[in-house]
Scaffold this active site. Structure first.
Site, PDB file in Angstrom:
ATOM      1  N   SER A  85     110.000  57.734   2.135  1.00  0.00           N
ATOM      2  CA  SER A  85     110.843  57.162   3.772  1.00  0.00           C
ATOM      3  C   SER A  85     109.937  56.890   5.212  1.00  0.00           C
ATOM      4  O   SER A  85     110.124  56.286   6.153  1.00  0.00           O
ATOM      5  CB  SER A  85     111.877  57.603   4.323  1.00  0.00           C
ATOM      6  OG  SER A  85     112.758  56.886   3.418  1.00  0.00           O
ATOM      7  N   LYS A  88     108.355  54.151   6.389  1.00  0.00           N
ATOM      8  CA  LYS A  88     109.231  52.481   6.304  1.00  0.00           C
ATOM      9  C   LYS A  88     108.661  52.187   8.144  1.00  0.00           C
ATOM     10  O   LYS A  88     109.030  51.755   8.688  1.00  0.00           O
ATOM     11  CB  LYS A  88     110.936  53.036   6.800  1.00  0.00           C
ATOM     12  CG  LYS A  88     111.161  52.366   5.504  1.00  0.00           C
ATOM     13  CD  LYS A  88     112.304  53.292   4.739  1.00  0.00           C
ATOM     14  CE  LYS A  88     112.958  53.943   3.276  1.00  0.00           C
ATOM     15  NZ  LYS A  88     114.406  55.412   2.978  1.00  0.00           N
ATOM     16  N   TYR A 211     107.266  48.376  -2.052  1.00  0.00           N
ATOM     17  CA  TYR A 211     107.889  49.129  -1.563  1.00  0.00           C
ATOM     18  C   TYR A 211     108.104  50.545  -2.165  1.00  0.00           C
ATOM     19  O   TYR A 211     107.381  51.808  -1.471  1.00  0.00           O
ATOM     20  CB  TYR A 211     109.723  48.829  -1.463  1.00  0.00           C
ATOM     21  CG  TYR A 211     110.191  50.181  -1.084  1.00  0.00           C
ATOM     22  CD1 TYR A 211     109.980  50.695   0.686  1.00  0.00           C
ATOM     23  CD2 TYR A 211     111.015  51.005  -2.208  1.00  0.00           C
ATOM     24  CE1 TYR A 211     111.080  51.568   0.678  1.00  0.00           C
ATOM     25  CE2 TYR A 211     112.010  52.139  -1.527  1.00  0.00           C
ATOM     26  CZ  TYR A 211     111.974  52.456   0.186  1.00  0.00           C
ATOM     27  OH  TYR A 211     112.716  53.743   0.113  1.00  0.00           O
ATOM     28  N   TYR A 263     118.865  58.981   9.448  1.00  0.00           N
ATOM     29  CA  TYR A 263     119.807  58.947   8.825  1.00  0.00           C
ATOM     30  C   TYR A 263     121.449  59.176   9.812  1.00  0.00           C
ATOM     31  O   TYR A 263     121.137  58.978  10.500  1.00  0.00           O
ATOM     32  CB  TYR A 263     120.057  59.010   6.754  1.00  0.00           C
ATOM     33  CG  TYR A 263     118.020  59.087   6.653  1.00  0.00           C
ATOM     34  CD1 TYR A 263     118.074  57.298   6.297  1.00  0.00           C
ATOM     35  CD2 TYR A 263     117.797  59.630   6.263  1.00  0.00           C
ATOM     36  CE1 TYR A 263     117.317  57.272   5.739  1.00  0.00           C
ATOM     37  CE2 TYR A 263     116.448  59.799   5.738  1.00  0.00           C
ATOM     38  CZ  TYR A 263     116.059  57.884   4.955  1.00  0.00           C
ATOM     39  OH  TYR A 263     115.088  57.597   5.056  1.00  0.00           O
ATOM     40  N   VAL A 281     111.585  61.903   1.659  1.00  0.00           N
ATOM     41  CA  VAL A 281     112.440  63.104   0.708  1.00  0.00           C
ATOM     42  C   VAL A 281     112.002  63.482  -0.054  1.00  0.00           C
ATOM     43  O   VAL A 281     111.553  64.142  -0.388  1.00  0.00           O
ATOM     44  CB  VAL A 281     113.189  61.717  -0.060  1.00  0.00           C
ATOM     45  CG1 VAL A 281     112.343  61.682  -0.583  1.00  0.00           C
ATOM     46  CG2 VAL A 281     114.507  62.355  -0.343  1.00  0.00           C
TER      47      VAL A 281
HETATM   48  O1  DON Z   1     113.287  54.826  -2.070  1.00  0.00           O
HETATM   49  C1  DON Z   1     113.527  55.921  -2.437  1.00  0.00           C
HETATM   50  O2  DON Z   1     114.371  56.114  -2.702  1.00  0.00           O
HETATM   51  C2  DON Z   1     112.298  56.770  -1.376  1.00  0.00           C
HETATM   52  N1  DON Z   1     111.353  56.060  -2.201  1.00  0.00           N
HETATM   53  C3  DON Z   1     112.314  57.279  -0.039  1.00  0.00           C
HETATM   54  C4  DON Z   1     113.401  57.724  -0.090  1.00  0.00           C
HETATM   55  C5  DON Z   1     113.723  59.047   1.058  1.00  0.00           C
HETATM   56  O3  DON Z   1     112.245  59.403   2.195  1.00  0.00           O
HETATM   57  C6  DON Z   1     114.361  59.463   1.742  1.00  0.00           C
HETATM   58  N2  DON Z   1     114.406  60.326   2.608  1.00  0.00           N
HETATM   59  N3  DON Z   1     114.563  61.149   3.285  1.00  0.00           N
END
Ligand code: DON
Length: 339
Positions: A85, A88, A211, A263, A281
């Site tokens: 993430s 992003k 993405y 978040y 994540v």
């Molecule tokens: O879209 C997703 O769920 C993962 N590629 C990225 C989520 C993420 O990194 C949330 N962060 N803490």
């Protein structure tokens, strides 16, 4: 996490509104931040993307890159992991640089959802609006708007743009990409829901694919610090000297990171650390002290919102000890006599 959990209550509020502290001070405090955070073994590694569950939970590195191009690092700062993430924030910056402040405000939004990063309810509660670029809905809307008529061009714009922030050619971890692509039903649902609301105008599954690849780009804590320091330095990469985005774009990106980068824990983060941040994540975390430093951390054990625990602890220490909190001030009368 609270100040008591972060273990920073014994550090006085240092206020430093001046330039970047001297190198030896940053070196010493980065080392101290690492030692403190090493004591924390709480949290768990992400497992909803199957390959991430196989990671060594003890990997830990912290790196501070200052706007003069100085790099200060301790621990596993050259251990690679997927950016997830954190991408992003940088894709958002690239989009803002292309389409401008007003358009991105309208199309993606800037307000926190108060809900998990992959919430479908948040979309429904907001009449199909993606709300902000740091949650999956907003990130998918952002990636969909990247320049290029098709997925290949959009992907090229994303990969080359993020590489310029890092100052080196970034490549995809194919194993992570395949693992997420095989299991990302929820992101596909989110993209199709956004399409149903007219918020994605291109093939939603192509958008999810770009993405997913952007999330699988391999970085290390050193890369993250350099990327963050580019946002700290008005869009100029302090290591390569390349202008990546405008200073206005950095300002806008940091504002959105401050509001939503961690978040539903973004308020806590801002309250305790007082700086814009963005988590991923896989265990990455960036923090930006505007005009001063970018901090990159890696430690894969996460809190329940998906934010690196050791990353937060080390960054909280640095924010206090280096006096980086953007909300802290001393009276401008201090040190003066009132004669
Ligand atoms: O879209 C997703 O769920 C993962 N590629 C990225 C989520 C993420 O990194 C949330 N962060 N803490």
């Amino acid at each position: 996490m609270r100040a008591s959990e972060l273990g920073i209550n014994d550090i006085g509020i240092a206020v430093d509104t001046g330039p970047v502290p001297p190198d030896d001070r940053i070196d010493a405090l980065t080392e101290a931040a690492y030692r403190r955070a090493l004591e924390h073994a709480e949290g768990s590694v992400a497992d909803y993307i199957p390959i991430l569950a196989a990671v060594d939970p003890e990997g830990f590195g912290i790196c501070v890159a200052d706007v003069n191009g100085g790099v200060h690092e301790v621990g596993d700062t050259r251990l690679t992991f997927s950016i997830q993430s954190i991408s992003k924030a940088f894709v958002y910056a690239l989009l803002c640089d292309t389409v401008g402040h007003e358009a991105v405000f309208d199309m993606v939004g800037v307000n926190n959802t108060g809900l998990a990063f992959n919430s479908v309810v948040a979309i429904e509660l907001n009449d199909g609006h993606p709300m902000n670029p740091m949650v999956n809905a907003g990130a998918l809307a952002t990636t969909a708007l990247m320049p290029g008529g098709g997925a290949a061009e959009k992907w090229d714009a994303v990969r080359t743009g993020l590489s310029r922030f890092a100052g080196r050619e970034l490549r995809v971890d194919e194993e992570v990409y395949r693992s997420e692509a095989a299991t990302n039903h929820r992101n596909r649902a989110i993209a199709q829901l956004l399409e149903s609301y007219g918020r994605i105008q291109t093939d939603p599954l192509d958008v999810v694919d770009v993405y997913t690849k952007q999330c699988a780009l391999l970085v290390d804590a050193h890369d993250l610090a350099v990327m963050a320091s580019t946002l700290a330095d008005g869009g100029v990469n302090p290591v390569t000297g390349e202008k990546v985005v405008s200073a206005e774009v950095c300002r806008d990106t940091l504002a959105v990171m401050a509001a939503s980068g961690l978040y539903e824990r973004s308020g806590e983060w801002l309250f305790e650390i007082g700086l814009p941040g963005k988590s991923g994540v896989a265990g990455g975390l960036i923090t930006v002290a505007p005009g001063k430093v970018g901090i990159g951390a890696y430690a894969p054990r996460l809190d329940s919102a998906g934010n690196s625990v050791r990353g937060q602890v080390a960054t909280a220490y640095l924010s206090r000890a280096l006096g980086l909190n953007i909300f802290a001030s001393d009276s401008h009368f201090s040190g003066r006599t009132n004669e």
